[in-house]
Design a protein around this motif. Structure first.
Motif, PDB file in Angstrom:
ATOM      1  N   GLU A   5      15.994 -45.252   4.811  1.00  0.00           N
ATOM      2  CA  GLU A   5      15.461 -46.608   4.934  1.00  0.00           C
ATOM      3  C   GLU A   5      15.797 -47.469   3.714  1.00  0.00           C
ATOM      4  O   GLU A   5      15.961 -48.683   3.823  1.00  0.00           O
ATOM      5  CB  GLU A   5      13.936 -46.524   5.117  1.00  0.00           C
TER       6      GLU A   5
ATOM      7  N   THR B  42      19.090 -49.399   4.010  1.00  0.00           N
ATOM      8  CA  THR B  42      18.975 -50.589   4.865  1.00  0.00           C
ATOM      9  C   THR B  42      18.245 -51.711   4.137  1.00  0.00           C
ATOM     10  O   THR B  42      18.676 -52.875   4.159  1.00  0.00           O
ATOM     11  CB  THR B  42      18.256 -50.211   6.174  1.00  0.00           C
ATOM     12  N   ARG B  43      17.181 -51.360   3.461  1.00  0.00           N
ATOM     13  CA  ARG B  43      16.406 -52.379   2.734  1.00  0.00           C
ATOM     14  C   ARG B  43      17.285 -53.061   1.674  1.00  0.00           C
ATOM     15  O   ARG B  43      17.302 -54.289   1.544  1.00  0.00           O
ATOM     16  CB  ARG B  43      15.211 -51.698   2.063  1.00  0.00           C
TER      17      ARG B  43
ATOM     18  N   CYS C 137      20.592 -53.259   1.620  1.00  0.00           N
ATOM     19  CA  CYS C 137      21.686 -54.035   2.221  1.00  0.00           C
ATOM     20  C   CYS C 137      21.189 -55.355   2.804  1.00  0.00           C
ATOM     21  O   CYS C 137      21.891 -56.363   2.782  1.00  0.00           O
ATOM     22  CB  CYS C 137      22.401 -53.219   3.305  1.00  0.00           C
TER      23      CYS C 137
ATOM     24  N   PHE D 122      14.115 -45.118  11.556  1.00  0.00           N
ATOM     25  CA  PHE D 122      14.593 -44.385  10.381  1.00  0.00           C
ATOM     26  C   PHE D 122      14.312 -42.902  10.544  1.00  0.00           C
ATOM     27  O   PHE D 122      13.192 -42.506  10.869  1.00  0.00           O
ATOM     28  CB  PHE D 122      13.963 -44.956   9.116  1.00  0.00           C
TER      29      PHE D 122
ATOM     30  N   SER E 186      25.022 -57.470   6.546  1.00  0.00           N
ATOM     31  CA  SER E 186      23.808 -57.116   7.298  1.00  0.00           C
ATOM     32  C   SER E 186      23.256 -58.296   8.095  1.00  0.00           C
ATOM     33  O   SER E 186      22.531 -58.102   9.060  1.00  0.00           O
ATOM     34  CB  SER E 186      22.721 -56.638   6.331  1.00  0.00           C
TER      35      SER E 186
ATOM     36  N   GLU F 284      19.005 -44.590  11.200  1.00  0.00           N
ATOM     37  CA  GLU F 284      19.552 -44.420   9.854  1.00  0.00           C
ATOM     38  C   GLU F 284      18.636 -43.478   9.081  1.00  0.00           C
ATOM     39  O   GLU F 284      17.415 -43.624   9.119  1.00  0.00           O
ATOM     40  CB  GLU F 284      19.640 -45.800   9.179  1.00  0.00           C
TER      41      GLU F 284
ATOM     42  N   PHE G  84      14.935 -50.541  14.589  1.00  0.00           N
ATOM     43  CA  PHE G  84      15.249 -49.573  13.534  1.00  0.00           C
ATOM     44  C   PHE G  84      14.400 -48.330  13.740  1.00  0.00           C
ATOM     45  O   PHE G  84      13.179 -48.424  13.903  1.00  0.00           O
ATOM     46  CB  PHE G  84      14.939 -50.164  12.157  1.00  0.00           C
TER      47      PHE G  84
ATOM     48  N   GLY H 202      23.713 -47.811   8.049  1.00  0.00           N
ATOM     49  CA  GLY H 202      22.619 -48.374   7.274  1.00  0.00           C
ATOM     50  C   GLY H 202      22.863 -49.777   6.757  1.00  0.00           C
ATOM     51  O   GLY H 202      21.924 -50.505   6.455  1.00  0.00           O
ATOM     52  N   ASP H 203      24.127 -50.196   6.667  1.00  0.00           N
ATOM     53  CA  ASP H 203      24.390 -51.555   6.168  1.00  0.00           C
ATOM     54  C   ASP H 203      24.117 -52.615   7.242  1.00  0.00           C
ATOM     55  O   ASP H 203      24.226 -53.812   6.970  1.00  0.00           O
ATOM     56  CB  ASP H 203      25.821 -51.674   5.613  1.00  0.00           C
ATOM     57  N   CYS H 204      23.765 -52.171   8.451  1.00  0.00           N
ATOM     58  CA  CYS H 204      23.396 -53.049   9.571  1.00  0.00           C
ATOM     59  C   CYS H 204      24.572 -53.846  10.135  1.00  0.00           C
ATOM     60  O   CYS H 204      24.381 -54.665  11.051  1.00  0.00           O
ATOM     61  CB  CYS H 204      22.284 -54.036   9.200  1.00  0.00           C
TER      62      CYS H 204
END
Lengths: 290, 290
Positions: A125, A128-129, A131, A152, A139, A122, A150, A101-103
């Motif tokens: 969501e 991710t947002r 990070c 999710f 990221s 991931e 992506f 999730g941290d990309c």
């Protein structure tokens, strides 16, 4: 948010803020970080998500009180979980990251021109947002490579049903607690195998050899039931308890010991062509792997 | 001894005892260990000496509140600071350890039949006495190899005046705080060189690349002024802050990259023949060494 509403792993001492992480399960040691600031804190459908700015490791992602990614050493983990499988496969076109999730993992994959698509499944969501917003050094911020998609949702469900197959799958999971337990189970790995092309390569993080040899051995046994070639490699991850971290890679066709280190992108910060080979040299105390 | 008379790095919380170590200097993170027991605590002429039995790392030596040696991972450090210089020198006969009060380094040296004598100059006799008693898994207890000679005193003074020369000198110092500062200084290294035969090899621990690149670079600069060949290698030491640890080795004659891994004793727990070579493969972020 009022300090008293924050979880107990945040400690307020006069003017200072500290984040206190317990070593998972055994609770026999803890690492505590002095904070410049709590950048954000929220709860999603799945977990507590904190972004904290630490003195020692810069901005970091914390999930349910467990350190996941730090700006100062996150690149080590993200490089090791992507470049080793990418160099092991001879002609990867399609890559998948489960978790991550941290990309950071998809960002490393973006360094390979030969890839046509990079999917990331991931669960959460919101991670991710957050990070993208607060961990741009990991990221990459908002400017994603156009090949990144992506998706999710639940990685366990995704590999049950996916139709198009992958060349490389990286399983970037948290510790095997609560909702992540299935990412260490037999059924999941069988479905990962089904989601790979015949010459596909998969890798997973397999925890610390100092603290969790049981998880490494269990992961290896399951993978050996499903793949011809299974190997474990290691890297330093200073911010994880136990310091030394393991990854286990599997394929029916390609032996990672013969990986092509010359295809390594020249923008890595930890892995070198030599380390891509020598990361498979395990210390004697973990050479008796099952 | 009453709990209230113990130093503040011991924390008593209901039935639990914890030892809390600050990352030296910057005080930005700390590692805290749950204890089964404080095995012993005393103050010598030089420092506070505690032997603690931790849940996570077994019995450990703590000096002035800083973790020095743990039973679970102490062998990694002790193997790396002895076997690399021993394999680098072609025919070592006389070896010296400066510091190394836990006796782990002289114990590793004892594995080489070709050595005629193994000297150890430790400042604080009390440290050695306590480690023989409470850390037998590291020190080996009371049964020392007959070639080992303890010379308690100041290592800085010792190399100023010693007449007989050595083939291998390992400098097993604590962090460069207070009394240990001179062990990182120019005059000391010049005297170490004078105490070596012309083809002698020396090594020192040079701290964590994650936290103290300044110390590594400073040590390398001083050694380069004194020796033809200077190289830095790394190992995992989970119980040290920063996890990844560095050692710097120097010689006028032997290049450690050509060391003879076949002479490695077969009783090591961390180092293998492959690691004896690959420990010199540094991550990219420390490849730009001065």
């Amino acid at each position: 948010m009022n300090n008293s509403e924050l979880p107990k792993y945040f400690k307020f001492d006069k003017d200072e803020i500290w984040f206190e992480e317990f070593e998972v399960e055994k609770k026999t040691m803890k690492i505590t970080y002095k904070l410049n600031k709590i950048l954000s804190y929220c709860t999603s459908k799945y977990q507590e998500i904190a972004l904290i700015d630490t003195n020692a490791f810069g901005p970091c992602l914390v999930l349910d009180g467990i350190m996941q990614s730090t700006t100062k050493d996150g690149f080590i983990y993200n490089e090791m979980i992507t470049h080793i499988p990418m160099l092991t496969h001879k002609k990867p076109k399609r890559a998948l990251v489960i978790g991550g999730g941290d990309c950071g993992a998809v960002r490393e994959l973006s360094k390979y021109r030969e890839l046509d698509s990079i999917d990331m499944v991931e669960l959460d969501e919101v991670v991710t947002r957050e990070c993208i917003k607060f961990l741009p050094e990991i990221s990459g911020g908002e400017n994603f490579d156009s090949r990144v998609n992506f998706k999710f949702g639940d990685g366990v469900e995704y590999v049950k049903n996916v139709s198009q197959k992958y060349d490389v799958i990286s399983i970037d999971s948290p510790d095997p607690e609560s909702y992540a337990k299935d990412l260490f189970g037999e059924e999941f790995y069988r479905n990962v195998k089904k989601s790979l092309n015949d010459d596909g390569v998969m890798v997973c993080q397999s925890e610390s050899p100092m603290l969790h040899m049981d998880i490494i051995n269990n992961t290896r046994e399951i993978l050996k039931d499903n793949f011809n070639i299974v190997r474990t490699y290691v890297a330093f991850v200073p911010s994880y308890p136990g310091g030394l971290w393991s990854f286990t890679i599997a394929s029916d066709v390609y032996d990672p010991l013969n990986l092509d280190q010359n295809r390594l992108p020249d923008t890595t910060r930890y892995i070198t062509r030599e380390i891509a080979k020598s990361c498979f040299n395990l210390p004697n105390f973990i050479n008796n792997l099952k």
